[in-house]
Each structure stands twice: as C-alpha cells, then as structure tokens.
Design an enzyme around this catalytic site. Structure first.
Site, short mmCIF file in Angstrom:
data_model
loop_
_atom_site.label_atom_id
_atom_site.label_comp_id
_atom_site.label_asym_id
_atom_site.label_seq_id
_atom_site.Cartn_x
_atom_site.Cartn_y
_atom_site.Cartn_z
N ASP A 1 0.86 -1.17 0.00
CA ASP A 1 0.00 0.00 0.00
C ASP A 1 0.91 1.24 0.00
OD1 ASP A 1 -2.25 1.72 0.58
OD2 ASP A 1 -1.47 1.77 2.63
N ASP B 1 -0.04 5.14 1.03
CA ASP B 1 -0.22 6.07 2.15
C ASP B 1 -0.37 5.33 3.49
OD1 ASP B 1 -0.23 7.93 0.10
OD2 ASP B 1 -2.41 8.08 0.04
MG LIG Z 1 -2.89 3.14 3.49
#
Ligand SMILES: [Mg+2]
Length: 197
Positions: free
Chosen positions: A14, A16
């Site tokens: 992922d 952020d």
């Molecule tokens: Mg995230």
C-alpha cells in the site's frame, strides 16, 4: 539438491500510511508526500531477496473531487523519485481512483480495482505472473488485508498510518484478520526475510 521454485514471488505494498506518512488522510500534492525513513531500505531489501515489488493504492480522492488523476500521477512520480534517490526501485505502481459515493465522473462507481477488490492484482498478475503462495500484501487498512486475502496472498498489517486504529477496530473481524501484525514496513520486511528462509 532440492531446487526451490521462487519465480513470481511478489510483495504488494500500500502507499499512504505504509510507504509514506498519511497524517491528513489524503495526499493532495507532491510536496505532501514524505517517505517514512525506513521505506527505501525496506524496498531495496525486498528487491535483493528477489521479490517483485508493486505499489497498489486506493485514491478515492479523485472520485470525491479532492484532486485529479494528474495529481495522483505527480505524487506517484515524487514517490518514485524520492525512492530512487535512496536507490530503491519498485516494479510497478497502480492506483484506483474510484469510489461509489464520489461525485466526479467516470470515477464515481464501484470498481473492482478499489481494494479490497482485486482488479489491480489481476492486472499485475497478467503482466508479471505472481506466485500467490510466495507473495505478500503489506498495508495499514482492512481494505489492504482484504485485498491480500481475496488475492490469496499472505497479509501483513503495519501499525503505521491508520494501522493502529485498524488493528484495534478489526482485531475480532475474522474476514479481514491479517496473518501478521507488525510495527512498520521495516519490521514487515524482516518478517518476510524470516519466512523466506
Ligand atoms: Mg494506506
């Protein structure tokens, strides 16, 4: 001697809250993207271990009208530039700009690309060939864990970003219960190193 087939082993990351800080909830512009200090080294380590490394990120802010596709691409370019300056390279970056509750066409739809949907996994698998048994998803939200589970990957929840809250909120949720919960991406990579032996 027994030869282990490790072709197509991959780590899905992922963005952020996993690679970079996610204090505001959305990253709107390139300057706001700040890599975690351990991110580049962790990615370099994965590459040295022979993993394909992919970034798969939900960017519903496009559907909501907070920022545009162009902004997402500029922010991803900044991430890749910052990583490359630290000698870290990923194989591909995919993003999902969709959300059913959005207001900006044509992104205001439910779409398989949005995690926990596995549209982005399917695209990567088609292009690169992923050995799911040897592969991992690392992220800070239940949607990341759901993506990993739906794609048949081993899942690691990091407690950076939204992870601490997610861990507390979802710890009894068996559907999205991660295989492992660790402090951050650096520890996740150490764990993969152990499992990989
Ligand atoms: Mg995230």
């Amino acid at each position: 001697m027994k030869e282990k087939t490790k072709q197509g082993k991959a780590v899905f990351l992922d963005r952020d809250g996993t690679i970079n800080a996610d204090d505001a909830g959305f990253i709107n512009k390139p300057e706001d993207l700040q890599l975690y200090p351990f991110a580049a080294q962790a990615i370099t380590k994965l590459k040295k271990m022979g993993y394909l490394v992919f970034v798969v990120t939900n960017q519903a802010g496009v559907a909501y009208g907070y920022f545009t596709i162009e902004d997402v691409e500029k922010i991803n370019t900044k991430m890749l530039k910052d990583l490359s300056e630290a000698n870290a390279f990923v194989d591909d970056v995919l993003y999902a700009p969709y959300h059913a509750k959005g207001i900006v066409e044509p992104f205001n739809i439910q779409h398989e690309d949005r995690k926990p949907g596995i549209g982005m996994f399917k695209k990567i698998n088609k292009k690169y060939g992923v050995n799911t048994k040897l592969s991992f998803m690392i992220g800070d939200r239940a949607s990341d864990i759901g993506f990993g589970k739906n794609a048949g990957l081993k899942t690691i929840l990091v407690r950076t970003g939204n992870g601490e809250k997610e861990f507390m909120d979802n710890r009894v949720d068996s559907e999205f219960y991660p295989d492992y919960v660790v402090k951050d991406l650096a520890v996740a990579v150490k764990l993969i190193e152990e499992i990989d032996k």
